[in-house]
Design an enzyme around this catalytic site. Structure first.
Site, short mmCIF file in Angstrom:
data_model
loop_
_atom_site.label_atom_id
_atom_site.label_comp_id
_atom_site.label_asym_id
_atom_site.label_seq_id
_atom_site.Cartn_x
_atom_site.Cartn_y
_atom_site.Cartn_z
N CYS A 150 -10.44 1.51 -8.09
CA CYS A 150 -9.53 1.85 -7.00
C CYS A 150 -9.60 0.70 -6.02
CB CYS A 150 -10.00 3.15 -6.35
SG CYS A 150 -9.09 3.62 -4.87
N ASP A 177 -2.53 5.37 -3.30
CA ASP A 177 -2.96 6.44 -2.40
C ASP A 177 -1.82 7.40 -2.10
OD1 ASP A 177 -5.56 5.70 -2.18
OD2 ASP A 177 -5.34 4.60 -0.30
N LYS A 235 -16.16 6.40 -8.78
CA LYS A 235 -14.89 5.85 -8.32
C LYS A 235 -15.26 4.62 -7.52
CE LYS A 235 -11.00 6.88 -5.22
NZ LYS A 235 -10.37 7.94 -4.42
N TRP A 236 -14.98 3.45 -8.08
CA TRP A 236 -15.37 2.17 -7.47
C TRP A 236 -14.19 1.66 -6.65
CZ3 TRP A 236 -19.52 -1.46 -9.41
CH2 TRP A 236 -19.48 -2.69 -8.76
N ASP A 237 -14.32 1.75 -5.35
CA ASP A 237 -13.22 1.38 -4.45
C ASP A 237 -13.43 -0.03 -3.92
OD1 ASP A 237 -10.92 1.74 -2.94
OD2 ASP A 237 -11.56 3.66 -2.11
N MET A 238 -12.39 -0.63 -3.38
CA MET A 238 -12.47 -1.96 -2.75
C MET A 238 -11.35 -1.98 -1.73
SD MET A 238 -12.90 -4.95 -1.94
CE MET A 238 -12.76 -6.72 -2.07
N TRP A 292 0.85 -1.18 0.00
CA TRP A 292 0.00 0.00 0.00
C TRP A 292 0.90 1.24 0.00
CZ3 TRP A 292 -0.41 4.03 3.54
CH2 TRP A 292 -1.44 4.94 3.26
C1 GLA Z 1 -9.29 4.33 -0.29
C2 GLA Z 1 -8.95 5.05 -1.57
C3 GLA Z 1 -8.80 6.54 -1.30
C4 GLA Z 1 -10.07 7.07 -0.69
C5 GLA Z 1 -10.42 6.28 0.56
C6 GLA Z 1 -11.79 6.65 1.09
O1 GLA Z 1 -8.20 4.33 0.58
O2 GLA Z 1 -7.80 4.53 -2.15
O3 GLA Z 1 -8.51 7.23 -2.50
O4 GLA Z 1 -11.12 7.00 -1.62
O5 GLA Z 1 -10.43 4.88 0.32
O6 GLA Z 1 -12.12 6.00 2.24
#
Ligand code: GLA
Length: 709
Positions: free
Chosen positions: A506, A528, A457-460, A182
């Protein structure tokens, strides 16, 4: 023009791309009748007559302790006389062994210059069919392979790779790949390939920050501009494994596929399992040409909207973290619009009772205190400023502290009699479940429709742990595959309903960057970590395989919130301009001078963005760790060069920068002063960038633009 699949005899085919030939055949053991499809050649393009001559160069059998030919097999099975890492491992009852017979081959024209060869094999005893598919196309040197198994009996599959590739004999071997963690994803690593088995893998259910599913192999002397490279990449976003075998008696192969060790798919009679594609590329133009071929392949055959120019976006995450409010977002939006931002994305914190990361994933309705009237008016306000709109979501995330979890505790990935450990205070929703997918499509579709969103923005944000689906009993391990397929399906359905919708992938930064997800998303968030200096390393690794048009890159505040490093605005911009430019800083705190400079730099980016995003990319000089480095993009008549000098006072590094990929006879006009130069001059003698002059402050950078006259 010859068709891409050329039959050489009954059992050999030459698969031809513009620059390479891949010869495969089916060898039948005269004693046992066992069929072993194998690769007999992969390298520079050969005519059919020459290809015919490379159908019969078998590896030597050395002793009864070794079967060196395994490395050449297209899918070495666990069965027969083999001891290597199997690409296919199946148990029928108590017998874990496969013995294949050749059934038939089929060649089909798939249109647009693509042809596909299927080799159909079947187990000698059980009703179990294995189909090896290879597709070659007239417009790329990337060859696609995948495998299908169909069973008429109960079968437990513990390994099913998309394909095994043999790298031709050489005196030495070197591998390249990217690894990290990370906030430090995509660190390029290049080194001698040890004898033995080298495994790059993710057991996380996502592609992972740790390694990325590709490898390139060369004989140790390839450079950025010269030499042969054999590259393999897997188009998959869940757990995966690439096993490179370098046998002591010689021979290197790479077998790649989805799933990881220990994962078991039980198939009932009538079921089939199809792998994602593993892609192979040969080039003799060095690592640079290999990257350009991968980029071009992604544009031609992977990305959903490759012809578009990606907009300059603003994202609120680093400015506000969870503390989003309508007034604050609108204030940021107003400033963003005034400096030329085109798309405004609100990040985490807008839903449920999401005041921090302990709650609410799953409760996808507007935060009642922060947005009592909902989100519509805020997004209307943003549209009134002339920008399009986007929103952060994490559809696979599930907080224990949520209405959704209280209603559907069984929707989380979980195992019977095991804890449900949280990471980032959350669990993972089981996208292998149809009801979960329906629920996801339902609320996502509703949200996009109601708010008229252009972008998600589809995060995981967490890997799988204790991953299971107890009701599925025998086949619960399938979630390792079906979750990923479920995510693809939801994204595809959403795009179908909203053709104008664009998606960014993301996963806590770059945890889901691969050629599988890029089929459904337009760009990815590589890390990040937005520190421009660190980002240069990440971008360098990213660019080995993935195109700049898919690489989201923000300019954020200084000192950088993650690394505390201070860097000039220009340098931060010039690094982010190497991809899809975005702004992620707290604009409320930028001075008017900074905003003015930002507006000018954004305008400059728009002037070159088609070239950066769609052009051919040349990593010109220095790795980002070097004192001076530069990246060049060529598209149509425009040439854009981003030049970096992080250590301003370095005295010994080069001053001149030789360009490449130009027409030597043509004249190129330097936009800055109108001077004209032959392509030959620019490539042979180079330019002398001001940012590379010896005495000056750290973090100097510039954008040099030429136009072909
Ligand atoms: C992840 C994403 C970040 C942000 C946070 C929000 O860490 O990588 O860019 O969107 O979640 O909680």
């Amino acid at each position: 023009m010859p068709m891409p699949v050329i039959p050489l005899d009954d059992q050999h085919w030459a698969l031809t791309t513009p620059g390479s030939t891949y010869v495969i055949g089916v060898v039948i053991d005269p004693e046992t009748g066992e069929a072993a499809p194998r690769q007999t050649y992969w390298g520079p393009r050969l005519g059919p007559e020459a290809a015919r001559q490379v159908t019969d160069l078998p590896r030597r059998h050395l002793s009864s302790f070794s079967t060196p030919a395994e490395v050449e097999e297209l899918l070495p099975v666990d069965g027969g006389k083999r001891w290597g890492a199997p690409s296919l491992q199946v148990a029928f009852g108590h017998v874990r062994s496969v013995e294949l017979r050749f059934v038939r081959s089929e060649v089909r024209d798939e249109g647009d210059g693509a042809e596909r060869l299927d080799l159909v094999l079947a187990d000698a005893h059980h009703p179990f069919e294995v189909v090896l598919s290879v597709r070659v196309r007239a417009d790329t040197d990337v060859i696609e392979r995948w495998t299908t198994v169909r069973t008429g009996t109960d079968a437990a599959v513990t390994r099913l790779d998309s394909g095994n590739w043999f790298v031709p004999d050489a005196d030495a071997y070197r591998y390249s790949g990217v690894f990290g963690a990370w906030a430090e994803e995509s660190q390029l690593q290049r080194g001698p390939l040890p004898v033995g088995e080298l495994v790059f893998t993710s057991r996380q259910g996502i592609t992972s920050h740790i390694a990325n599913p590709w490898i390139m192999i060369d004989a140790g002397e390839t450079t950025e501009e010269h030499g042969e490279v054999w590259g393999l990449a897997l188009a998959w976003s869940g757990s995966w494994r690439l096993t490179t075998t370098h046998r002591p008696e010689g021979g290197v192969s790479v077998s790649g596929g989805f799933g990881h060790d220990g994962v078991r798919w039980t198939l009932a009679p009538g079921e089939e399992l199809v792998t994602p594609p593993v892609l192979g590329l040969y080039t003799d133009g060095g690592f640079g040409a290999a990257s350009r071929a991968w980029h071009e392949y992604a544009r031609l055959h992977v990305l959903p909207t490759p012809a578009e120019e990606r907009p300059v976006l603003y994202n609120s995450w680093e400015a506000t973290t969870f503390a989003v409010t309508e007034a604050h977002q609108l204030a940021l939006a107003k400033t963003a619009a005034s400096i030329g931002v085109e798309l405004f994305v609100m990040d985490d914190g807008w839903f449920g009772r999401r005041d921090d990361d302990t709650t609410s994933l799953g409760d996808w309705f507007p935060h009642r205190e922060r947005f009592p009237e909902g989100l519509r008016s805020m997004f209307d306000g943003i549209r009134d400023l002339g920008m399009s709109t986007g929103l952060w979501v994490e559809p696979e995330g599930l907080s224990k502290e949520s209405e959704l979890y209280r209603a559907h505790p069984d929707w989380a990935l979980h195992l019977e009699h095991r804890r449900r450990d949280e990471k980032r205070q959350q669990l993972v929703l089981n996208f292998a479940r149809e009801d979960v997918r329906e629920w996801a499509v339902g609320w996502l579709d509703g949200l996009v429709t109601e708010l008229d969103l252009d972008y998600l923005k589809w995060d995981m944000n967490r890997p799988f742990t204790q991953a299971g689906w107890p009701e599925k009993e025998q086949s619960q391990d399938r979630i390792w595959i079906e979750h990923t397929r479920g995510v693809y399906q939801v994204m595809a359905r959403l795009r179908e309903r909203h053709p104008g919708l664009r998606i960014e992938s993301c996963s806590g930064g770059g945890g889901r960057v691969d050629l599988g997800i890029l089929r459904y998303t337009d760009e990815v968030w590589p890390s990040d970590n937005t520190d421009a200096r660190d980002r240069q390393h990440i971008q360098h690794g990213f660019s080995q395989l993935y195109p700049a048009s898919a690489m989201s890159a923000w300019v954020t505040d200084t000192p950088n919130p993650t690394t505390r490093r201070t860097m000039p605005l220009r340098y931060r911009f010039h690094v982010a301009m190497a991809g899809v430019l975005g702004i992620g800083g707290n604009l409320a705190e930028w001075t008017s001078g900074e905003l003015e400079a930002a507006a000018e730099l954004i305008a400059q980016y728009k002037h070159v963005r088609a070239t950066v995003q769609h052009g051919r990319q040349y990593r010109l000089a220095g790795t980002p760790g070097a004192e001076r480095s530069a990246v060049q993009y060529v598209h149509g008549d425009q040439v854009a060069v981003l030049v970096y000098n992080p250590l301003g006072n370095a005295k010994r590094a080069p001053r001149r920068l030789r360009l490449t990929g130009l027409d030597p006879e043509a004249q190129y006009e330097l936009e800055r002063d109108g001077s004209r130069w032959y392509g030959a001059t620019l490539m042979a003698a180079g330019i002398r960038p001001a940012a590379w002059e010896p005495i000056g402050p750290d973090y100097r950078s510039e954008l040099v633009v030429f136009r072909k006259v």
